[in-house]
Design a protein around this motif. Structure first.
Motif, short mmCIF file in Angstrom:
data_model
loop_
_atom_site.label_atom_id
_atom_site.label_comp_id
_atom_site.label_asym_id
_atom_site.label_seq_id
_atom_site.Cartn_x
_atom_site.Cartn_y
_atom_site.Cartn_z
N ASP A 83 0.83 -1.20 0.00
CA ASP A 83 0.00 0.00 0.00
C ASP A 83 0.86 1.26 0.00
N LYS A 84 1.89 1.25 0.82
CA LYS A 84 2.81 2.40 0.89
C LYS A 84 3.50 2.60 -0.46
N TYR A 85 3.91 1.49 -1.07
CA TYR A 85 4.56 1.56 -2.38
C TYR A 85 3.62 2.19 -3.41
N HIS A 86 2.35 1.76 -3.43
CA HIS A 86 1.38 2.30 -4.38
C HIS A 86 1.17 3.80 -4.17
N VAL A 87 1.08 4.22 -2.92
CA VAL A 87 0.90 5.65 -2.63
C VAL A 87 2.11 6.43 -3.13
N ASN A 88 3.30 5.93 -2.85
CA ASN A 88 4.52 6.63 -3.31
C ASN A 88 4.60 6.64 -4.84
N MET A 89 4.24 5.54 -5.46
CA MET A 89 4.30 5.47 -6.92
C MET A 89 3.31 6.46 -7.54
N GLU A 90 2.10 6.53 -6.99
CA GLU A 90 1.10 7.46 -7.50
C GLU A 90 1.60 8.91 -7.35
N HIS A 91 2.20 9.21 -6.22
CA HIS A 91 2.74 10.56 -5.98
C HIS A 91 3.84 10.87 -7.01
N ASP A 92 4.73 9.92 -7.23
CA ASP A 92 5.82 10.13 -8.20
C ASP A 92 5.28 10.33 -9.61
N VAL A 93 4.27 9.55 -10.00
CA VAL A 93 3.68 9.67 -11.33
C VAL A 93 3.02 11.04 -11.48
N ARG A 94 2.31 11.48 -10.45
CA ARG A 94 1.67 12.80 -10.52
C ARG A 94 2.72 13.90 -10.69
N GLN A 95 3.81 13.79 -9.97
CA GLN A 95 4.88 14.79 -10.09
C GLN A 95 5.47 14.78 -11.50
N LEU A 96 5.70 13.58 -12.04
CA LEU A 96 6.25 13.49 -13.39
C LEU A 96 5.29 14.07 -14.43
N VAL A 97 4.02 13.76 -14.32
CA VAL A 97 3.02 14.28 -15.25
C VAL A 97 2.97 15.81 -15.16
N SER A 98 2.97 16.32 -13.94
CA SER A 98 2.95 17.77 -13.74
C SER A 98 4.19 18.42 -14.35
N SER A 99 5.32 17.82 -14.14
CA SER A 99 6.58 18.36 -14.67
C SER A 99 6.57 18.36 -16.19
N VAL A 100 6.13 17.26 -16.79
CA VAL A 100 6.08 17.15 -18.24
C VAL A 100 5.06 18.15 -18.80
N ARG A 101 3.92 18.27 -18.13
CA ARG A 101 2.89 19.23 -18.58
C ARG A 101 3.44 20.65 -18.54
N LYS A 102 4.11 21.01 -17.44
CA LYS A 102 4.67 22.36 -17.32
C LYS A 102 5.70 22.60 -18.41
N GLU A 103 6.58 21.62 -18.63
CA GLU A 103 7.60 21.75 -19.66
C GLU A 103 6.95 21.91 -21.04
N GLY A 104 5.90 21.14 -21.30
CA GLY A 104 5.20 21.24 -22.59
C GLY A 104 4.57 22.60 -22.78
N VAL A 105 3.89 23.11 -21.75
CA VAL A 105 3.25 24.42 -21.85
C VAL A 105 4.30 25.50 -22.05
N ASP A 106 5.42 25.40 -21.30
CA ASP A 106 6.50 26.39 -21.46
C ASP A 106 7.03 26.39 -22.89
N ARG A 107 7.19 25.21 -23.46
CA ARG A 107 7.70 25.12 -24.84
C ARG A 107 6.70 25.69 -25.84
#
Length: 107
Positions: free
Chosen positions: A60-84
């Motif tokens: 359960d802890k692993y899934h929570v951490n994985m979901e958090h990491d994926v959200r951060q990656l998606v947010s980062s990629v989205r921000k980079e895409g919008v900036d470009r």
């Protein structure tokens, strides 16, 4: 002959008594062994259950951490895409408002 028969009867009765005693002793030993096995198995089952609960907690802890990491990656990629896209629009001298693109960062 009568004495021999009486002697045999006494021996047979003694043997029957001994067989009954041995059968009772066997039942008692079987019950004791069953109890020992049950106690041992109960301990093993408790340990297994405890291990399963621990593993579930870790999973359960692993899934929570994985979901958090994926959200951060998606947010980062989205921000980079919008900036470009904004840079590209600015490079092409587009007069459109960038607020719509920036707003997509918050979705």
């Amino acid at each position: 002959v009568a004495d021999v028969c009486r002697g045999m009867m006494v021996d047979i009765t003694a043997l029957r008594t001994r067989v009954s005693q041995l059968e009772e002793e066997k039942r008692s030993l079987d019950q004791h062994l069953n109890l020992k096995h049950r106690e041992r198995n109960d301990t093993l089952v408790r340990q297994l259950f405890s291990t399963c609960v621990l593993l579930k907690s870790r999973l359960d802890k692993y899934h929570v951490n994985m979901e958090h990491d994926v959200r951060q990656l998606v947010s980062s990629v989205r921000k980079e895409g919008v900036d470009r896209i904004i840079k590209l629009k600015n490079k092409l001298s587009s007069a459109n408002d960038n607020e719509t693109l920036i707003h997509t960062l918050h979705e």
